[in-house]
Design a protein around this motif. Structure first.
Motif, PDB file in Angstrom:
ATOM      1  N   UNK A   1       1.432 -50.782  -9.067  1.00 25.74           N
ATOM      2  CA  UNK A   1       1.956 -51.425  -8.033  1.00 25.74           C
ATOM      3  C   UNK A   1       3.203 -50.723  -7.353  1.00 25.74           C
ATOM      4  N   UNK A   2       3.266 -49.307  -7.363  1.00 21.52           N
ATOM      5  CA  UNK A   2       4.076 -48.448  -6.742  1.00 21.52           C
ATOM      6  C   UNK A   2       5.005 -47.897  -7.556  1.00 21.52           C
ATOM      7  N   UNK A   3       5.384 -48.521  -8.823  1.00 18.16           N
ATOM      8  CA  UNK A   3       6.419 -48.320  -9.737  1.00 18.16           C
ATOM      9  C   UNK A   3       6.182 -47.316 -10.806  1.00 18.16           C
ATOM     10  N   UNK A   4       6.814 -46.400 -11.231  1.00 15.70           N
ATOM     11  CA  UNK A   4       6.723 -45.495 -12.267  1.00 15.70           C
ATOM     12  C   UNK A   4       6.393 -46.215 -13.637  1.00 15.70           C
ATOM     13  N   UNK A   5       5.282 -45.989 -14.414  1.00 11.13           N
ATOM     14  CA  UNK A   5       5.083 -46.929 -15.511  1.00 11.13           C
ATOM     15  C   UNK A   5       5.309 -46.119 -16.704  1.00 11.13           C
ATOM     16  N   UNK A   6       4.627 -44.815 -16.639  1.00 10.13           N
ATOM     17  CA  UNK A   6       4.555 -44.134 -17.940  1.00 10.13           C
ATOM     18  C   UNK A   6       4.638 -42.457 -17.516  1.00 10.13           C
ATOM     19  N   UNK A   7       4.957 -41.801 -18.037  1.00 11.46           N
ATOM     20  CA  UNK A   7       4.647 -40.289 -17.827  1.00 11.46           C
ATOM     21  C   UNK A   7       4.462 -39.634 -19.272  1.00 11.46           C
ATOM     22  N   UNK A   8       3.569 -38.457 -19.405  1.00  8.09           N
ATOM     23  CA  UNK A   8       3.234 -37.738 -20.314  1.00  8.09           C
ATOM     24  C   UNK A   8       2.439 -36.414 -20.091  1.00  8.09           C
ATOM     25  N   UNK A   9       1.472 -35.945 -21.297  1.00  2.00           N
ATOM     26  CA  UNK A   9       1.040 -34.880 -21.123  1.00  2.00           C
ATOM     27  C   UNK A   9      -0.523 -35.202 -21.180  1.00  2.00           C
ATOM     28  N   UNK A  10      -1.412 -34.262 -20.734  1.00  2.00           N
ATOM     29  CA  UNK A  10      -2.966 -34.385 -20.600  1.00  2.00           C
ATOM     30  C   UNK A  10      -3.457 -33.111 -20.519  1.00  2.00           C
ATOM     31  N   UNK A  11      -4.462 -32.967 -20.852  1.00  2.00           N
ATOM     32  CA  UNK A  11      -5.655 -31.905 -20.523  1.00  2.00           C
ATOM     33  C   UNK A  11      -7.044 -32.495 -20.063  1.00  2.00           C
ATOM     34  N   UNK A  12      -7.547 -31.493 -19.460  1.00  2.00           N
ATOM     35  CA  UNK A  12      -8.930 -31.984 -18.797  1.00  2.00           C
ATOM     36  C   UNK A  12      -9.896 -30.639 -18.960  1.00  2.00           C
ATOM     37  N   UNK A  13     -10.895 -30.909 -19.914  1.00  2.00           N
ATOM     38  CA  UNK A  13     -11.763 -29.875 -19.854  1.00  2.00           C
ATOM     39  C   UNK A  13     -13.092 -30.506 -20.148  1.00  2.00           C
ATOM     40  N   UNK A  14     -14.151 -29.896 -19.471  1.00  2.00           N
ATOM     41  CA  UNK A  14     -15.581 -30.303 -19.582  1.00  2.00           C
ATOM     42  C   UNK A  14     -15.648 -31.757 -19.365  1.00  2.00           C
TER      43      UNK A  14
ATOM     44  N   UNK B   1     -13.839 -34.029 -19.921  1.00  2.00           N
ATOM     45  CA  UNK B   1     -13.197 -34.819 -20.522  1.00  2.00           C
ATOM     46  C   UNK B   1     -11.706 -35.014 -20.468  1.00  2.00           C
ATOM     47  N   UNK B   2     -10.989 -35.953 -20.378  1.00  2.00           N
ATOM     48  CA  UNK B   2      -9.551 -35.922 -20.362  1.00  2.00           C
ATOM     49  C   UNK B   2      -8.950 -36.596 -21.785  1.00  2.00           C
ATOM     50  N   UNK B   3      -7.777 -35.890 -22.153  1.00  2.00           N
ATOM     51  CA  UNK B   3      -7.158 -36.238 -23.164  1.00  2.00           C
ATOM     52  C   UNK B   3      -5.741 -36.614 -22.754  1.00  2.00           C
ATOM     53  N   UNK B   4      -5.173 -37.753 -23.380  1.00  2.00           N
ATOM     54  CA  UNK B   4      -3.984 -37.904 -22.577  1.00  2.00           C
ATOM     55  C   UNK B   4      -3.023 -38.444 -23.788  1.00  2.00           C
ATOM     56  N   UNK B   5      -1.684 -37.891 -23.713  1.00  2.00           N
ATOM     57  CA  UNK B   5      -0.590 -38.369 -24.617  1.00  2.00           C
ATOM     58  C   UNK B   5       0.467 -39.269 -23.963  1.00  2.00           C
TER      59      UNK B   5
ATOM     60  N   UNK C   1     -23.934 -25.479 -13.921  1.00  2.00           N
ATOM     61  CA  UNK C   1     -22.844 -26.812 -14.242  1.00  2.00           C
ATOM     62  C   UNK C   1     -21.706 -26.766 -13.076  1.00  2.00           C
ATOM     63  N   UNK C   2     -21.437 -27.804 -12.604  1.00  2.00           N
ATOM     64  CA  UNK C   2     -20.386 -28.037 -11.403  1.00  2.00           C
ATOM     65  C   UNK C   2     -19.117 -27.921 -12.369  1.00  2.00           C
ATOM     66  N   UNK C   3     -18.243 -27.433 -11.895  1.00  2.00           N
ATOM     67  CA  UNK C   3     -16.770 -27.438 -12.398  1.00  2.00           C
ATOM     68  C   UNK C   3     -15.996 -28.492 -11.513  1.00  2.00           C
ATOM     69  N   UNK C   4     -15.671 -29.638 -11.927  1.00  2.00           N
ATOM     70  CA  UNK C   4     -14.851 -30.499 -11.321  1.00  2.00           C
ATOM     71  C   UNK C   4     -13.531 -30.430 -11.244  1.00  2.00           C
ATOM     72  N   UNK C   5     -12.908 -30.751 -10.071  1.00  2.00           N
ATOM     73  CA  UNK C   5     -11.356 -30.613 -10.002  1.00  2.00           C
ATOM     74  C   UNK C   5     -10.847 -32.023 -10.056  1.00  2.00           C
ATOM     75  N   UNK C   6     -10.124 -32.026 -11.187  1.00  2.00           N
ATOM     76  CA  UNK C   6      -9.319 -33.408 -11.694  1.00  2.00           C
ATOM     77  C   UNK C   6      -7.945 -33.358 -11.131  1.00  2.00           C
ATOM     78  N   UNK C   7      -7.404 -32.403 -11.167  1.00  2.00           N
ATOM     79  CA  UNK C   7      -5.797 -32.354 -10.852  1.00  2.00           C
ATOM     80  C   UNK C   7      -5.510 -33.057  -9.503  1.00  2.00           C
ATOM     81  N   UNK C   8      -4.574 -33.676  -8.970  1.00  2.00           N
ATOM     82  CA  UNK C   8      -4.150 -34.492  -8.117  1.00  2.00           C
ATOM     83  C   UNK C   8      -3.961 -35.961  -8.249  1.00  2.00           C
ATOM     84  N   UNK C   9      -4.150 -36.661  -7.241  1.00  2.00           N
ATOM     85  CA  UNK C   9      -3.605 -37.817  -7.193  1.00  2.00           C
ATOM     86  C   UNK C   9      -4.783 -38.793  -7.010  1.00  2.00           C
ATOM     87  N   UNK C  10      -4.995 -39.888  -7.811  1.00  2.00           N
ATOM     88  CA  UNK C  10      -5.956 -40.742  -7.976  1.00  2.00           C
ATOM     89  C   UNK C  10      -5.340 -42.386  -7.832  1.00  2.00           C
TER      90      UNK C  10
END
Length: 124
Positions: free
Chosen positions: A54-67, A69-73, A20-29
């Motif tokens: 459009x280049x302006x900060x819209x929201x900040x929060x917490x997230x986790x990435x596993x298997x 699957x992204x969970x974001x708050x 099973x390939x482990x994907x790297x999700x962290x970074x800029x998208x």
């Protein structure tokens, strides 16, 4: 001899199994929302993220990435009464291209913009 045959078949099947390939999700998208704005998401290894429209900060929060699957708050749809969260399956088209697939999301505008939307990795 007959007892060795099932063992050999089992070993052959196990050796052919794909890792099973482990994907790297962290970074800029970056991507474009269905509603029109250009979007950028920055996911950090410490479990925090920032969303830009459009280049302006819209929201900040917490997230986790596993298997994959992204969970974001985050407070994207915050009305002051609830904490908004989302769970998305991340389909990796390749190492630098992903598509978000909604599993569960408490924010209807985010579902509209994110479900089925593709993003590309920004190079550092």
């Amino acid at each position: 001899m007959k007892s060795i045959l099932p063992l050999l078949v089992s070993l052959c099947l196990l050796s052919c199994a794909q890792k099973e390939e482990k994907h790297e999700f962290h970074g800029k998208w970056k991507g474009k929302f269905k509603s029109g704005p250009l979007a950028e998401a920055r996911f950090r290894e410490d479990g925090t993220h920032d969303y830009f429209m459009d280049g302006k900060l819209f929201s900040s929060g917490k997230s986790s990435f596993k298997n994959d699957t992204l969970r974001t708050f985050d407070p994207i749809c915050d009305s002051g009464d609830e904490e908004y969260y989302a769970t998305y399956k991340i389909d990796f088209i390749n190492r630098d291209s992903i598509v978000f697939r909604a599993i569960e999301d408490t924010c209807q505008p985010r579902i509209y913009d994110m479900d089925g939307t593709g993003f590309s990795r920004l190079k550092p």
